[in-house]
Scaffold this active site. Sequence first.
Site, PDB file in Angstrom:
ATOM      1  N   PHE A  23       0.867  -1.186   0.000  1.00 10.07           N
ATOM      2  CA  PHE A  23       0.000   0.000   0.000  1.00 10.07           C
ATOM      3  C   PHE A  23       0.905   1.239   0.000  1.00 10.07           C
ATOM      4  O   PHE A  23       1.913   1.264   0.688  1.00 10.07           O
ATOM      5  CB  PHE A  23      -0.875  -0.006   1.252  1.00 10.07           C
ATOM      6  CG  PHE A  23      -2.194   0.672   1.085  1.00 10.07           C
ATOM      7  CD1 PHE A  23      -3.341  -0.058   0.800  1.00 10.07           C
ATOM      8  CD2 PHE A  23      -2.294   2.047   1.233  1.00 10.07           C
ATOM      9  CE1 PHE A  23      -4.568   0.571   0.660  1.00 10.07           C
ATOM     10  CE2 PHE A  23      -3.510   2.686   1.088  1.00 10.07           C
ATOM     11  CZ  PHE A  23      -4.653   1.952   0.806  1.00 10.07           C
ATOM     12  N   THR A  87      -7.128   7.784   4.275  1.00 11.22           N
ATOM     13  CA  THR A  87      -7.864   6.682   4.877  1.00 11.22           C
ATOM     14  C   THR A  87      -8.720   7.133   6.050  1.00 11.22           C
ATOM     15  O   THR A  87      -8.255   7.854   6.923  1.00 11.22           O
ATOM     16  CB  THR A  87      -6.933   5.526   5.325  1.00 11.22           C
ATOM     17  OG1 THR A  87      -7.720   4.579   6.028  1.00 11.22           O
ATOM     18  CG2 THR A  87      -5.819   5.991   6.200  1.00 11.22           C
ATOM     19  N   HIS A  89      -9.937   5.015   8.173  1.00 12.50           N
ATOM     20  CA  HIS A  89      -9.595   4.202   9.339  1.00 12.50           C
ATOM     21  C   HIS A  89      -8.103   4.247   9.645  1.00 12.50           C
ATOM     22  O   HIS A  89      -7.495   3.283  10.059  1.00 12.50           O
ATOM     23  CB  HIS A  89     -10.146   2.784   9.217  1.00 12.50           C
ATOM     24  CG  HIS A  89      -9.754   2.060   7.962  1.00 12.50           C
ATOM     25  ND1 HIS A  89      -9.827   2.600   6.705  1.00 12.50           N
ATOM     26  CD2 HIS A  89      -9.291   0.802   7.787  1.00 12.50           C
ATOM     27  CE1 HIS A  89      -9.416   1.704   5.819  1.00 12.50           C
ATOM     28  NE2 HIS A  89      -9.082   0.610   6.452  1.00 12.50           N
ATOM     29  N   ARG A 128       9.968  11.800   4.746  1.00 16.76           N
ATOM     30  CA  ARG A 128      10.565  10.802   5.640  1.00 16.76           C
ATOM     31  C   ARG A 128      11.016   9.539   4.896  1.00 16.76           C
ATOM     32  O   ARG A 128      11.422   8.557   5.511  1.00 16.76           O
ATOM     33  CB  ARG A 128       9.551  10.434   6.738  1.00 16.76           C
ATOM     34  CG  ARG A 128       9.355  11.561   7.716  1.00 16.76           C
ATOM     35  CD  ARG A 128       8.058  11.487   8.480  1.00 16.76           C
ATOM     36  NE  ARG A 128       7.945  12.610   9.411  1.00 16.76           N
ATOM     37  CZ  ARG A 128       7.628  13.861   9.060  1.00 16.76           C
ATOM     38  NH1 ARG A 128       7.370  14.168   7.787  1.00 16.76           N
ATOM     39  NH2 ARG A 128       7.568  14.820   9.955  1.00 16.76           N
TER      40      ARG A 128
HETATM   41  N1  INI Z   1      -2.630   0.173   4.394  1.00 15.77           N
HETATM   42  C1  INI Z   1      -1.474   0.884   4.490  1.00 15.77           C
HETATM   43  O1  INI Z   1      -0.396   0.296   4.586  1.00 15.77           O
HETATM   44  N2  INI Z   1      -1.511   2.248   4.449  1.00 15.77           N
HETATM   45  C2  INI Z   1      -2.664   2.947   4.331  1.00 15.77           C
HETATM   46  O2  INI Z   1      -2.629   4.217   4.306  1.00 15.77           O
HETATM   47  C3  INI Z   1      -3.883   2.202   4.224  1.00 15.77           C
HETATM   48  N3  INI Z   1      -5.141   2.903   4.024  1.00 15.77           N
HETATM   49  O3  INI Z   1      -5.117   4.028   3.589  1.00 15.77           O
HETATM   50  O4  INI Z   1      -6.184   2.325   4.266  1.00 15.77           O
HETATM   51  C4  INI Z   1      -3.836   0.791   4.281  1.00 15.77           C
HETATM   52  N4  INI Z   1      -4.951   0.040   4.171  1.00 15.77           N
HETATM   53  C5  INI Z   1      -4.942  -1.343   3.868  1.00 15.77           C
HETATM   54  C6  INI Z   1      -4.800  -2.211   5.104  1.00 15.77           C
HETATM   55  O5  INI Z   1      -3.493  -2.126   5.645  1.00 15.77           O
HETATM   56  C7  INI Z   1      -5.094  -3.682   4.769  1.00 15.77           C
HETATM   57  O6  INI Z   1      -4.184  -4.122   3.804  1.00 15.77           O
HETATM   58  C8  INI Z   1      -6.511  -3.893   4.237  1.00 15.77           C
HETATM   59  O7  INI Z   1      -7.464  -3.353   5.165  1.00 15.77           O
HETATM   60  C9  INI Z   1      -6.789  -5.403   4.059  1.00 15.77           C
HETATM   61  O8  INI Z   1      -6.738  -6.088   5.324  1.00 15.77           O
END
Ligand code: INI
Length: 161
Positions: A23, A87, A89, A128
């Site tokens: 991600f 996001t 969440h 960063r």
């Molecule tokens: N995962 C991240 O690593 N960074 C993020 O900013 C992010 N957002 O924006 O939601 C994110 N979501 C995915 C999450 O980590 C899981 O992979 C997903 O919910 C499936 O379990």
Amino acid sequence: MSRAYEGSLEGRRLRIAIVVARFNLKISTLLLDGALDCLMRHGIEEHDITVAWVPGAFEIPMAAKRIASSGEVDALVCLGAVIRGETAHFELIANESARGVAAAALETGVPITFGVLTTEDSAQASERAGGKHGNKGFEAAQAAIEMANLYASLPKPQTNL
Ligand code: INI
């Protein structure tokens, strides 16, 4: 006379795993580049480095615990970026990722460092990941080397604990 322990930054013969979240791939890749650069600079051989990709920061602790439990690495580095602007969440993912990584380290007895960015926006994340605030991937890799060496020098835990 008191006793003091401090891990060195000597990387030779250390086996290090990196768990990196896909991600926010651009940021993650920059963090990974920084971490690999650090490991190589400290003398760690390419064949002693394992990289495991996971979908997002939420999944990092799962892969980290699995790898740490294998007994095949001396320390792990976790990398990713959780960006608030993108996001709803944010808190949930960021908190679970940090909590899970800490739990994996404590449960397995293998040091695991946290190079997962938690920022307000992608500009802060870029700063960063090789920008004006350095590269947190590099820093997390350096902390992993230090912790691996510290663990090697500390008294061994009693097996019945
Ligand atoms: N995962 C991240 O690593 N960074 C993020 O900013 C992010 N957002 O924006 O939601 C994110 N979501 C995915 C999450 O980590 C899981 O992979 C997903 O919910 C499936 O379990």
